[in-house]
Design a protein around this motif. Structure first.
Motif, PDB file in Angstrom:
ATOM      1  N   ASP A  41       0.846  -1.194   0.000  1.00  0.00           N
ATOM      2  CA  ASP A  41       0.000   0.000   0.000  1.00  0.00           C
ATOM      3  C   ASP A  41       0.881   1.244   0.000  1.00  0.00           C
ATOM      4  OD1 ASP A  41      -2.331  -1.499   0.109  1.00  0.00           O
ATOM      5  OD2 ASP A  41      -2.400  -1.469   2.302  1.00  0.00           O
ATOM      6  N   HIS A  43       0.383   5.380   0.387  1.00  0.00           N
ATOM      7  CA  HIS A  43      -0.569   6.446   0.712  1.00  0.00           C
ATOM      8  C   HIS A  43       0.186   7.729   1.028  1.00  0.00           C
ATOM      9  CE1 HIS A  43      -3.842   3.543   1.160  1.00  0.00           C
ATOM     10  NE2 HIS A  43      -3.048   2.841   1.933  1.00  0.00           N
ATOM     11  N   LYS A  45       0.842  10.674   3.560  1.00  0.00           N
ATOM     12  CA  LYS A  45       0.854  10.541   5.018  1.00  0.00           C
ATOM     13  C   LYS A  45      -0.474  10.933   5.648  1.00  0.00           C
ATOM     14  CE  LYS A  45       3.310  11.743   9.203  1.00  0.00           C
ATOM     15  NZ  LYS A  45       4.441  12.456   9.803  1.00  0.00           N
ATOM     16  N   TYR A  48      -2.932   8.172   5.179  1.00  0.00           N
ATOM     17  CA  TYR A  48      -2.568   7.036   6.033  1.00  0.00           C
ATOM     18  C   TYR A  48      -2.999   7.274   7.477  1.00  0.00           C
ATOM     19  CZ  TYR A  48       0.308   3.605   8.474  1.00  0.00           C
ATOM     20  OH  TYR A  48       0.734   2.602   9.289  1.00  0.00           O
ATOM     21  N   GLU A  49      -2.747   8.495   7.978  1.00  0.00           N
ATOM     22  CA  GLU A  49      -3.149   8.821   9.351  1.00  0.00           C
ATOM     23  C   GLU A  49      -4.665   8.777   9.518  1.00  0.00           C
ATOM     24  OE1 GLU A  49      -1.142  12.556   9.880  1.00  0.00           O
ATOM     25  OE2 GLU A  49       0.707  11.557  10.558  1.00  0.00           O
TER      26      GLU A  49
END
Length: 77
Positions: A41, A43, A45, A48-49
């Motif tokens: 994966d 993403h 950041k 992602y968070e």
């Protein structure tokens, strides 16, 4: 943190599987191209968070529901 200088069209390789290429540089914005196996994966950041936050919230909600069901089951006996 490793800091590398790269010019447009130059790349770095991560773990023999991921290639990150500087596609363009426009002012203070750098555009990167990322080649990685579909099993990895990739993403931004902030995305992602957000995924982590949503997963944590879902986990807490599921745990609360399970505890409620268990409590109801124990109270019936």
């Amino acid at each position: 943190m490793l800091i590398l200088g790269r010019k447009r069209n130059q790349s770095i390789i991560i773990n023999e599987m991921i290639e990150v290429t500087v596609v363009s540089i426009e002012g203070d914005q750098v555009k990167l191209g990322i080649k990685a196996p579909k099993s990895i994966d990739v993403h931004r950041k902030e995305v992602y968070e957000e995924i982590l936050t949503e997963n944590n919230e879902a986990s807490i909600e599921a745990s609360e529901q399970l505890l409620k069901q268990l409590s109801q089951s124990l109270n019936k006996d």
